[in-house]
Write a protein that holds these residues in place. Structure first.
Motif, PDB file in Angstrom:
ATOM      1  N   UNK A   1      93.918  13.255  58.051  1.00 26.97           N
ATOM      2  CA  UNK A   1      94.146  14.298  58.174  1.00 26.97           C
ATOM      3  C   UNK A   1      95.741  14.634  59.324  1.00 26.97           C
ATOM      4  N   UNK A   2      96.249  16.137  59.382  1.00 24.26           N
ATOM      5  CA  UNK A   2      97.227  16.263  60.349  1.00 24.26           C
ATOM      6  C   UNK A   2      95.727  16.559  61.647  1.00 24.26           C
ATOM      7  N   UNK A   3      96.907  16.602  62.888  1.00 17.31           N
ATOM      8  CA  UNK A   3      96.339  17.306  64.296  1.00 17.31           C
ATOM      9  C   UNK A   3      95.631  18.860  64.227  1.00 17.31           C
ATOM     10  N   UNK A   4      96.340  19.329  63.413  1.00 20.69           N
ATOM     11  CA  UNK A   4      95.709  20.957  63.907  1.00 20.69           C
ATOM     12  C   UNK A   4      96.236  20.999  65.135  1.00 20.69           C
ATOM     13  N   UNK A   5      95.783  22.948  66.013  1.00 18.94           N
ATOM     14  CA  UNK A   5      96.286  22.798  66.820  1.00 18.94           C
ATOM     15  C   UNK A   5      95.175  24.257  67.341  1.00 18.94           C
ATOM     16  N   UNK A   6      95.137  23.444  68.597  1.00 17.47           N
ATOM     17  CA  UNK A   6      93.349  24.836  68.963  1.00 17.47           C
ATOM     18  C   UNK A   6      93.454  24.778  70.372  1.00 17.47           C
ATOM     19  N   UNK A   7      92.062  25.507  71.166  1.00 18.60           N
ATOM     20  CA  UNK A   7      91.989  25.380  72.154  1.00 18.60           C
ATOM     21  C   UNK A   7      90.553  24.941  72.222  1.00 18.60           C
ATOM     22  N   UNK A   8      90.008  24.229  73.830  1.00 17.18           N
ATOM     23  CA  UNK A   8      88.533  23.985  73.725  1.00 17.18           C
ATOM     24  C   UNK A   8      88.426  25.063  75.210  1.00 17.18           C
ATOM     25  N   UNK A   9      87.345  24.990  74.726  1.00 13.76           N
ATOM     26  CA  UNK A   9      86.657  26.698  75.853  1.00 13.76           C
ATOM     27  C   UNK A   9      85.493  25.730  75.588  1.00 13.76           C
ATOM     28  N   UNK A  10      84.400  25.583  77.573  1.00 10.88           N
ATOM     29  CA  UNK A  10      83.297  26.095  78.130  1.00 10.88           C
ATOM     30  C   UNK A  10      82.944  26.939  78.031  1.00 10.88           C
ATOM     31  N   UNK A  11      82.278  27.750  77.175  1.00 17.72           N
ATOM     32  CA  UNK A  11      81.533  29.320  77.696  1.00 17.72           C
ATOM     33  C   UNK A  11      80.449  29.275  78.683  1.00 17.72           C
ATOM     34  N   UNK A  12      80.238  30.135  79.740  1.00 23.30           N
ATOM     35  CA  UNK A  12      79.030  30.482  80.436  1.00 23.30           C
ATOM     36  C   UNK A  12      78.826  31.901  80.376  1.00 23.30           C
ATOM     37  N   UNK A  13      77.277  32.024  79.847  1.00 21.75           N
ATOM     38  CA  UNK A  13      77.579  33.188  79.469  1.00 21.75           C
ATOM     39  C   UNK A  13      75.223  33.278  80.261  1.00 21.75           C
ATOM     40  N   UNK A  14      75.148  34.950  80.115  1.00 18.42           N
ATOM     41  CA  UNK A  14      74.360  35.349  80.782  1.00 18.42           C
ATOM     42  C   UNK A  14      73.174  35.555  79.533  1.00 18.42           C
ATOM     43  N   UNK A  15      71.340  35.741  79.899  1.00 16.91           N
ATOM     44  CA  UNK A  15      70.137  35.680  78.705  1.00 16.91           C
ATOM     45  C   UNK A  15      70.977  36.788  78.028  1.00 16.91           C
ATOM     46  N   UNK A  16      71.544  37.831  78.622  1.00 23.18           N
ATOM     47  CA  UNK A  16      72.150  38.869  77.603  1.00 23.18           C
ATOM     48  C   UNK A  16      73.146  38.833  76.722  1.00 23.18           C
ATOM     49  N   UNK A  17      73.455  37.627  76.665  1.00 15.41           N
ATOM     50  CA  UNK A  17      74.820  37.119  76.174  1.00 15.41           C
ATOM     51  C   UNK A  17      76.322  37.536  76.809  1.00 15.41           C
ATOM     52  N   UNK A  18      76.298  38.095  78.379  1.00 16.07           N
ATOM     53  CA  UNK A  18      77.587  38.396  78.117  1.00 16.07           C
ATOM     54  C   UNK A  18      78.623  37.207  79.420  1.00 16.07           C
ATOM     55  N   UNK A  19      79.422  37.496  78.965  1.00 15.52           N
ATOM     56  CA  UNK A  19      80.176  36.348  78.679  1.00 15.52           C
ATOM     57  C   UNK A  19      80.765  36.369  80.252  1.00 15.52           C
ATOM     58  N   UNK A  20      80.700  35.050  81.295  1.00 17.49           N
ATOM     59  CA  UNK A  20      80.414  35.296  82.200  1.00 17.49           C
ATOM     60  C   UNK A  20      81.517  34.062  82.903  1.00 17.49           C
ATOM     61  N   UNK A  21      81.835  33.036  82.569  1.00 16.26           N
ATOM     62  CA  UNK A  21      83.230  32.792  82.318  1.00 16.26           C
ATOM     63  C   UNK A  21      83.444  31.633  81.579  1.00 16.26           C
ATOM     64  N   UNK A  22      85.273  31.176  81.136  1.00 13.91           N
ATOM     65  CA  UNK A  22      85.781  30.759  79.837  1.00 13.91           C
ATOM     66  C   UNK A  22      85.948  29.907  80.381  1.00 13.91           C
TER      67      UNK A  22
END
Length: 313
Positions: A95-116
């Motif tokens: 297959x082809x490579x495609x395109x995209x972005x890799x993420x490592x998300x940091x979130x708390x117990x309420x589901x709030x994003x703290x860091x990307x």
């Protein structure tokens, strides 16, 4: 496995993110207990849903998850252009490579994003399963196709900065550090191959996975001698020409031999009808019970939390 709730030693605050580290001796002791607890699980184990935490950000396609203190760390791939399968292989690729972005998300117990944290480079944008070794989070970022290439990173929870450790000629779909000898254990696309690397990227061993029960998506160490992996396999749905059935499961493997010591199917499904072990899974041993955290759905996701009681010994 996956960083149980332990005796806490120190908390370090970085901006809006506080990372809590565990006492190493308590960590090892609790992980050994967790291995024995995991062996009590079976296909008859009853899981009770305790929480549903709506994640307040676009999760894209989640891959791996670990937990440090009260914070969750989750890898994910944002697909901008989906790879396209070739009619015939080209230069060894299907297959082809495609395109995209890799993420490592940091979130708390309420589901709030703290860091990307952005991860990857060029055609290598697909993070895999992740693991915390008590000091760093290990994560692989590969091309979104089998038999390709990967970058192996470790991320310091103090600074939240990724450090490239090495590159390798295969799609590494999940990686963890063996706490006993410091080498890295990894799985390929679909976990069809097991790798062991030293921290400079030299391949120490490479063997085929003898099990075809599930494809391991997310693995982490469970004491000195074991690791636990989660994942699914897609099977044709009976009576349907297009539908697929997701068979989920968990497996306890010997860290050295990579032989399965205990495994079980998981039949829990999300509101989107995905098996809960499809994407990231995190297990926690606490108060004579095992908690299972999972994010099985893409994009607008919820973290589902289940619990099962163990037999007292």
């Amino acid at each position: 496995m996956k960083n149980m709730i332990l005796t806490l030693a120190v908390a370090v605050s970085i901006g809006s993110v506080t990372t809590v580290f565990a006492n190493p001796e308590s960590l090892q002791q609790d992980e050994n207990k967790f291995t024995e607890s995991f062996k009590q699980l079976s296909r008859d184990t009853a899981w009770e849903q305790k929480e549903k935490v709506d994640l307040q950000f676009n999760t894209y396609h989640p891959q791996g998850m670990t937990k440090i203190g009260d914070l969750f760390y989750m890898s994910s791939v944002e697909i901008i252009e989906k790879p396209v399968k070739y009619d015939e292989p080209r230069e060894g690729y299907d297959r082809s490579t495609g395109r995209g972005i890799g993420h490592l998300f940091v979130f708390n117990q309420q589901g709030e994003l703290l860091k990307d944290i952005k991860l990857g480079e060029g055609d290598m944008y697909h993070p895999g399963g992740i693991a915390f070794d008590g000091e760093s989070i290990w994560v692989s970022v590969a091309e979104y196709r089998p038999n390709s290439e990967s970058i192996i990173y470790k991320v310091d929870p103090n600074t939240m900065k990724p450090q490239e450790m090495f590159r390798t000629k295969d799609h590494i779909g999940g990686i963890l550090r063996d706490g006993e000898n410091g080498n890295l254990k990894a799985v390929s696309w679909g976990s069809r191959r097991f790798y062991e690397f030293n921290q400079k990227g030299k391949v120490v061993s490479k063997v085929n996975n003898p099990s075809h029960f599930i494809d391991y998506q997310d693995c982490e160490s469970a004491g000195k001698e074991n690791m636990i992996c989660s994942g699914i396999t897609e099977l044709p749905q009976q009576g349907s020409s297009t539908g697929k059935y997701e068979l989920g499961g968990l497996a306890l493997l010997d860290m050295k031999t990579l032989e399965i010591e205990h495994e079980l199917p998981i039949s829990l499904v999300s509101s989107e009808e995905h098996n809960v072990t499809r994407n990231p899974v995190y297990l926690e041993n606490k108060n004579e019970a095992i908690k299972l955290y999972a994010v099985p759905d893409d994009d607008k996701s919820s973290m589902l939390v289940y619990q099962t009681k163990l037999n007292k010994k």
